[in-house]
Design an enzyme around this catalytic site. Structure first.
Site, PDB file in Angstrom:
ATOM      1  N   CYS A  29      53.854  44.406  38.378  1.00  0.00           N
ATOM      2  CA  CYS A  29      52.520  44.005  37.937  1.00  0.00           C
ATOM      3  C   CYS A  29      52.431  43.700  36.450  1.00  0.00           C
ATOM      4  CB  CYS A  29      51.507  45.093  38.305  1.00  0.00           C
ATOM      5  SG  CYS A  29      51.515  45.517  40.058  1.00  0.00           S
ATOM      6  N   HIS A  89      45.381  42.983  34.797  1.00  0.00           N
ATOM      7  CA  HIS A  89      45.982  42.975  36.124  1.00  0.00           C
ATOM      8  C   HIS A  89      44.955  43.485  37.123  1.00  0.00           C
ATOM      9  CE1 HIS A  89      48.333  43.906  39.583  1.00  0.00           C
ATOM     10  NE2 HIS A  89      48.354  45.208  39.349  1.00  0.00           N
ATOM     11  N   ASN A 137      45.264  43.324  45.043  1.00  0.00           N
ATOM     12  CA  ASN A 137      46.305  43.431  44.026  1.00  0.00           C
ATOM     13  C   ASN A 137      47.456  42.510  44.406  1.00  0.00           C
ATOM     14  OD1 ASN A 137      48.524  44.183  42.468  1.00  0.00           O
ATOM     15  ND2 ASN A 137      48.034  46.361  42.514  1.00  0.00           N
TER      16      ASN A 137
END
Length: 405
Positions: free
Chosen positions: A181, A331, A361
């Protein structure tokens, strides 16, 4: 070459090579102060011995960098998502959960999952084409392709496949960056260094992940969070006064690995290997990667602690106050994390870019995907200053301050 703590290349110290180089170029306008005693000169050569023998490229076609550029800017973006949309209600049919439970705790309502003939490569290529189109840059003018991913279509890497699918006739360098990420922000750092110290002109940075491949779809603690996507930006060399990548702050802490990982494990077998007089333990057992394992509470605590601090460091390096930020772009992991970080930095919620309700996500794809939507919707305009941060597996975290356009 060696690097200092800010990621800058210092001059090589090999006398035999230095005598062969006729020109040196100073780099200024970096957004970072140089520590005292660190050389500001970067040496480069426009030709390499034997370059004319490179398969498929003549000397006149070589894409070898020739000049060290003073600055770089983000001039194009694009994104792509799979066609299959999975809602919270869809998930409730395969795991013990419901829409309210997921949305209240995460802010997520839908996610996209690769299916059919789709692949990570096809998503990355689609996003890259859109970024090149916006930037008005021809594919054959691309000098470098960085694919930030932890879920490539091939364990040896996805970037060369993306390069081939894009149709790059001049064989530019293409390689993967594996940082989950945090990957896209670290891709920006790498592009910055290649442009500043390597003389590259046009760099494609692609964030793309398909975490649906490594999620345990029976574990409601993790499967509700993740989706697949790709996003890309075109970073171009420019004059120092137009420099758009203002500063970076990057860190890793392997102690936190236990909180978020997808480790390699040996497959269990009934028969012991090493019979017929062969060495015990050889041949080795076949191995495969486990499903993603995450301690959600620890990752949440980690993110709300380090991300605001990292952005504050980046602002200080850029010499900017928090009030100069037009947009906060994090993020897209969990809406609660976005809210906690914006509160700590005293950035109003209306200045926080968030699209995780629709995609969940998407790991390295989340920041460029959200940026692309914000640019194309007219939210983010040329000249806007953006504070961005990625955080996740490693544990790794990174932030940057950049100006769009």
């Amino acid at each position: 070459m060696a690097t200092n703590a800010s990621g800058f290349f210092t001059a090589p110290t090999v006398p035999s090579q230095r005598r062969k180089i006729q020109h040196s170029i100073r780099i200024f306008g970096s957004g970072f102060p140089f520590p005292e005693g660190i050389s500001k000169r970067v040496f480069c050569s426009s030709t390499f011995e034997g370059a004319e023998k490179h398969v498929g490229a003549s000397a006149s076609e070589s894409r070898s960098p020739k000049l060290v550029s003073k600055g770089c800017k983000l001039i194009g973006c694009g994104s792509a998502v799979p066609s299959l949309k999975i809602s919270n209600d869809d998930l409730a049919k395969v795991v013990d959960t419901n829409d309210e439970w997921i949305s209240v705790r995460t802010g997520i309502r839908n996610r996209r999952v690769i299916s059919g003939k789709e692949s990570l490569t096809t998503l990355a290529v689609e996003a890259a084409h859109k970024a090149l189109e916006m930037a008005q840059v021809d594919v054959d003018d691309v000098d470098l392709i960085l694919v930030c991913t932890s879920t490539p279509d091939d364990v040896f890497g996805c970037a060369p496949k993306v390069q081939k699918a894009l149709g790059c006739a001049r064989n530019p360098l293409a390689y993967d960056i594996t940082a989950a990420c945090s990957g896209f922000i670290l891709g920006l750092v790498s592009a910055y260094c290649h442009i500043k110290a390597g003389g590259f002109k046009n760099v494609l940075v692609i964030g793309a992940d398909a975490l649906s491949r490594i999620v345990d779809w029976t574990d409601r603690g993790t499967c509700i969070l993740f989706g697949d996507a790709a996003g890309a930006v075109l970073i171009q060399a420019c004059d120092g006064e137009d420099d758009g990548l203002l500063s970076f702050d990057v860190h890793s802490d392997g102690e936190g690995y236990r909180h978020l990982n997808a480790a390699l494990k040996e497959n269990e077998t009934d028969d012991e290997l090493g019979s017929n007089g062969s060495v015990l333990g050889f041949p080795p057992r076949q191995a495969s990667y486990s499903c993603l394992q995450m301690n959600g509470k620890e990752v949440f605590r980690f993110a709300v602690r380090v991300v605001p601090q990292s952005i504050e460091y980046s602002l200080a390096k850029a010499g900017l106050p928090a009030s100069s930020i037009d947009w906060l772009l994090l993020h897209q992991a969990n809406q609660r994390i976005l809210d906690a970080v914006s509160t700590r930095l005293q950035i109003p919620s209306e200045q926080v870019i968030s699209n995780l309700a629709n995609y969940g996500n998407t790991s390295a794809g989340s920041i460029p995907l959200a940026l692309d939507e914000a640019v194309r919707s007219g939210k983010v305009k040329p000249g806007h200053t953006i504070a961005a941060a990625g955080f996740g597996a490693g544990l790794t975290w990174a932030s940057t301050i950049f100006r769009w356009g």
